[in-house]
Design an enzyme around this catalytic site. Sequence first.
Site, PDB file in Angstrom:
ATOM      1  N   HIS A  81       0.955 -11.765   2.363  1.00  0.00           N
ATOM      2  CA  HIS A  81      -0.128 -11.198   1.746  1.00  0.00           C
ATOM      3  C   HIS A  81      -1.075 -12.291   0.726  1.00  0.00           C
ATOM      4  O   HIS A  81      -2.366 -11.962   1.093  1.00  0.00           O
ATOM      5  CB  HIS A  81       0.355 -10.025   0.907  1.00  0.00           C
ATOM      6  CG  HIS A  81      -0.608  -8.923   0.799  1.00  0.00           C
ATOM      7  ND1 HIS A  81      -0.274  -7.540   0.672  1.00  0.00           N
ATOM      8  CD2 HIS A  81      -2.108  -8.849   0.615  1.00  0.00           C
ATOM      9  CE1 HIS A  81      -1.167  -6.975   0.615  1.00  0.00           C
ATOM     10  NE2 HIS A  81      -2.370  -7.508   0.907  1.00  0.00           N
ATOM     11  N   TYR A 106       0.755  -1.164   0.070  1.00  0.00           N
ATOM     12  CA  TYR A 106      -0.072   0.196  -0.129  1.00  0.00           C
ATOM     13  C   TYR A 106       0.842   1.400  -0.029  1.00  0.00           C
ATOM     14  O   TYR A 106       0.497   2.175  -0.094  1.00  0.00           O
ATOM     15  CB  TYR A 106      -0.816  -0.005   1.299  1.00  0.00           C
ATOM     16  CG  TYR A 106      -1.739  -0.958   1.330  1.00  0.00           C
ATOM     17  CD1 TYR A 106      -2.033  -2.032   0.479  1.00  0.00           C
ATOM     18  CD2 TYR A 106      -2.243  -1.520   2.773  1.00  0.00           C
ATOM     19  CE1 TYR A 106      -2.882  -3.238   0.660  1.00  0.00           C
ATOM     20  CE2 TYR A 106      -2.948  -2.642   3.033  1.00  0.00           C
ATOM     21  CZ  TYR A 106      -3.310  -3.336   1.658  1.00  0.00           C
ATOM     22  OH  TYR A 106      -4.160  -4.491   2.150  1.00  0.00           O
TER      23      TYR A 106
HETATM   24  N1  LIG Z   1      -5.351  -9.065   3.042  1.00  0.00           N
HETATM   25  C1  LIG Z   1      -5.558  -8.437   1.941  1.00  0.00           C
HETATM   26  O1  LIG Z   1      -5.543  -8.931   0.831  1.00  0.00           O
HETATM   27  C2  LIG Z   1      -6.560  -7.219   2.212  1.00  0.00           C
HETATM   28  C3  LIG Z   1      -7.468  -6.745   0.940  1.00  0.00           C
HETATM   29  C4  LIG Z   1      -8.020  -5.744   1.229  1.00  0.00           C
HETATM   30  C5  LIG Z   1      -8.144  -4.870   2.366  1.00  0.00           C
HETATM   31  N2  LIG Z   1      -7.252  -5.312   3.531  1.00  0.00           N
HETATM   32  C6  LIG Z   1      -7.199  -4.583   4.623  1.00  0.00           C
HETATM   33  O2  LIG Z   1      -8.690  -4.478   5.081  1.00  0.00           O
HETATM   34  C7  LIG Z   1      -8.612  -3.201   5.220  1.00  0.00           C
HETATM   35  C8  LIG Z   1     -10.464  -2.816   5.047  1.00  0.00           C
HETATM   36  O3  LIG Z   1     -10.972  -3.191   3.775  1.00  0.00           O
HETATM   37  P1  LIG Z   1     -11.480  -2.391   2.722  1.00  0.00           P
HETATM   38  O4  LIG Z   1     -10.715  -0.882   2.796  1.00  0.00           O
HETATM   39  O5  LIG Z   1     -10.868  -2.824   1.328  1.00  0.00           O
HETATM   40  O6  LIG Z   1     -12.732  -2.096   2.673  1.00  0.00           O
HETATM   41  P2  LIG Z   1     -13.844  -1.810   3.641  1.00  0.00           P
HETATM   42  O7  LIG Z   1     -13.279  -1.327   5.249  1.00  0.00           O
HETATM   43  O8  LIG Z   1     -14.950  -2.594   3.861  1.00  0.00           O
HETATM   44  O9  LIG Z   1     -14.495  -0.329   3.016  1.00  0.00           O
HETATM   45  C9  LIG Z   1     -13.856   0.867   3.135  1.00  0.00           C
HETATM   46  C10 LIG Z   1     -14.906   1.655   2.225  1.00  0.00           C
HETATM   47  O10 LIG Z   1     -16.006   2.122   2.869  1.00  0.00           O
HETATM   48  C11 LIG Z   1     -16.180   3.505   3.201  1.00  0.00           C
HETATM   49  N3  LIG Z   1     -16.525   3.814   4.802  1.00  0.00           N
HETATM   50  C12 LIG Z   1     -15.891   3.402   5.949  1.00  0.00           C
HETATM   51  N4  LIG Z   1     -16.641   3.792   6.917  1.00  0.00           N
HETATM   52  C13 LIG Z   1     -17.603   4.472   6.462  1.00  0.00           C
HETATM   53  C14 LIG Z   1     -18.899   4.725   6.964  1.00  0.00           C
HETATM   54  N5  LIG Z   1     -19.069   4.952   8.378  1.00  0.00           N
HETATM   55  N6  LIG Z   1     -20.052   5.234   6.068  1.00  0.00           N
HETATM   56  C15 LIG Z   1     -19.746   5.230   4.748  1.00  0.00           C
HETATM   57  N7  LIG Z   1     -18.745   4.847   4.232  1.00  0.00           N
HETATM   58  C16 LIG Z   1     -17.757   4.296   4.977  1.00  0.00           C
HETATM   59  C17 LIG Z   1     -14.482   4.069   3.149  1.00  0.00           C
HETATM   60  O11 LIG Z   1     -14.698   5.258   2.484  1.00  0.00           O
HETATM   61  P3  LIG Z   1     -13.973   6.787   3.035  1.00  0.00           P
HETATM   62  O12 LIG Z   1     -12.378   6.610   3.019  1.00  0.00           O
HETATM   63  O13 LIG Z   1     -14.188   7.554   2.086  1.00  0.00           O
HETATM   64  O14 LIG Z   1     -14.743   6.732   4.584  1.00  0.00           O
HETATM   65  C18 LIG Z   1     -14.045   2.972   2.013  1.00  0.00           C
HETATM   66  O15 LIG Z   1     -14.540   3.452   0.790  1.00  0.00           O
HETATM   67  C19 LIG Z   1      -8.110  -2.280   4.222  1.00  0.00           C
HETATM   68  O16 LIG Z   1      -7.777  -0.952   4.647  1.00  0.00           O
HETATM   69  C20 LIG Z   1      -6.778  -3.024   4.510  1.00  0.00           C
HETATM   70  O17 LIG Z   1      -5.973  -2.822   5.566  1.00  0.00           O
HETATM   71  C21 LIG Z   1      -6.653  -6.542   3.190  1.00  0.00           C
END
Ligand SMILES: NC(=O)c1ccc[n+]([C@@H]2O[C@H](COP(=O)([O-])OP(=O)(O)OC[C@H]3O[C@@H](n4cnc5c(N)ncnc54)[C@H](OP(=O)(O)O)[C@@H]3O)[C@@H](O)[C@H]2O)c1
Length: 308
Positions: free
Chosen positions: A113, A55
């Site tokens: 990862h 990232y």
């Molecule tokens: N191991 C892996 O392969 C892998 C893959 C993907 C993700 N991850 C990890 O998991 C974390 C979370 O997953 P993700 O970022 O993909 O998806 P997520 O947490 O499911 O969703 C994030 C999205 O939701 C929005 N959001 C957050 N809180 C909100 C709220 N209260 N109301 C409305 N919208 C909201 C955010 O927008 P805003 O930022 O505009 O608020 C963003 O667009 C990542 O940041 C990463 O650390 C790991």
Amino acid sequence: MDVYSDPEKHVLLKNNVKMPILGLGTSHYGGFSGAAVQHAVRSCGCRHIDTAKRYGVEAAIADAVQASGVPREEVFLATKCWPSDYGKTSTRAAFRGSCDRFRSDYIDMYLLHWPLVPSWCTDSKQLLSETWRTLELLYDEERVRCIGVSNFDESDLLELLSDPELSTTPHINQCEFHPFHNPIRIRDFCSQHHIQFEGYCPLGKGKILDDPVLVEMAKVYRKSVSQILIRWNIQQRVVCIPKSTKPERVEINSQVFDFSLSEEDMAKLSSLPQTLTIFDRQEIQSRVDNPLPDGYRLHYGSSLNNGT
Ligand SMILES: NC(=O)c1ccc[n+]([C@@H]2O[C@H](COP(=O)([O-])OP(=O)(O)OC[C@H]3O[C@@H](n4cnc5c(N)ncnc54)[C@H](OP(=O)(O)O)[C@@H]3O)[C@@H](O)[C@H]2O)c1
């Protein structure tokens, strides 16, 4: 009570490390906000930040944690090794790079990862095995407090666990997890082998926040849909790392310890149709073979459709 004193707010890994059950996700997809990380740590009681070398935001996280005024030792920092860094010396070098960017001589959690290797590699089993051995050594040398994997399914875990040279079994498996992608068999497998299950994309990357079942339930509990989804995770003792770049949303997402979902509603969420998979292995394989630099989405925008 703080996160490490309150048993509801952390899980105890099999090596007795306390891991905060709720962390803040970070990524290069959708942008990075140091202000959001700083607010989470300083004002929302967050003590767990999830990231990955891929990232490209590790140094910015270190800056935000430092600016929060909370000592680094109180914040559980988790990061991941990208498959193009797999291998004895390159994994060690990648780990050292992450430590340098975190300005820390240790990392709380280090994960593989993906269970994938670059296409040029002719012996994937050997490469994954020697990479895991490197994590075991870093753990033995106390450079990392717990080690694990991400996106491993049952067959990937079975292969790792059957390695005759294995000395430390993974403490964690981090996988996609939300009501529309609920991999029950992997979770059962992890629980049988004392591997803590951690979910990513708990909000389905924001794509499920207007689902009518969730919206209706949120109204009943007078909570936001994001809070319902996060509560569904932590009530099952799944470590949860919602991402937001907006301090006000980070704050909303942290307010999930003052209510609980009924058994009936938990079951309702657990039986929704399995209709959303955000991450596809084939697509990730092409990214592994793709020479784009870490954090490329921060610099070049995001024309692709997911966040790896
Ligand atoms: N191991 C892996 O392969 C892998 C893959 C993907 C993700 N991850 C990890 O998991 C974390 C979370 O997953 P993700 O970022 O993909 O998806 P997520 O947490 O499911 O969703 C994030 C999205 O939701 C929005 N959001 C957050 N809180 C909100 C709220 N209260 N109301 C409305 N919208 C909201 C955010 O927008 P805003 O930022 O505009 O608020 C963003 O667009 C990542 O940041 C990463 O650390 C790991």
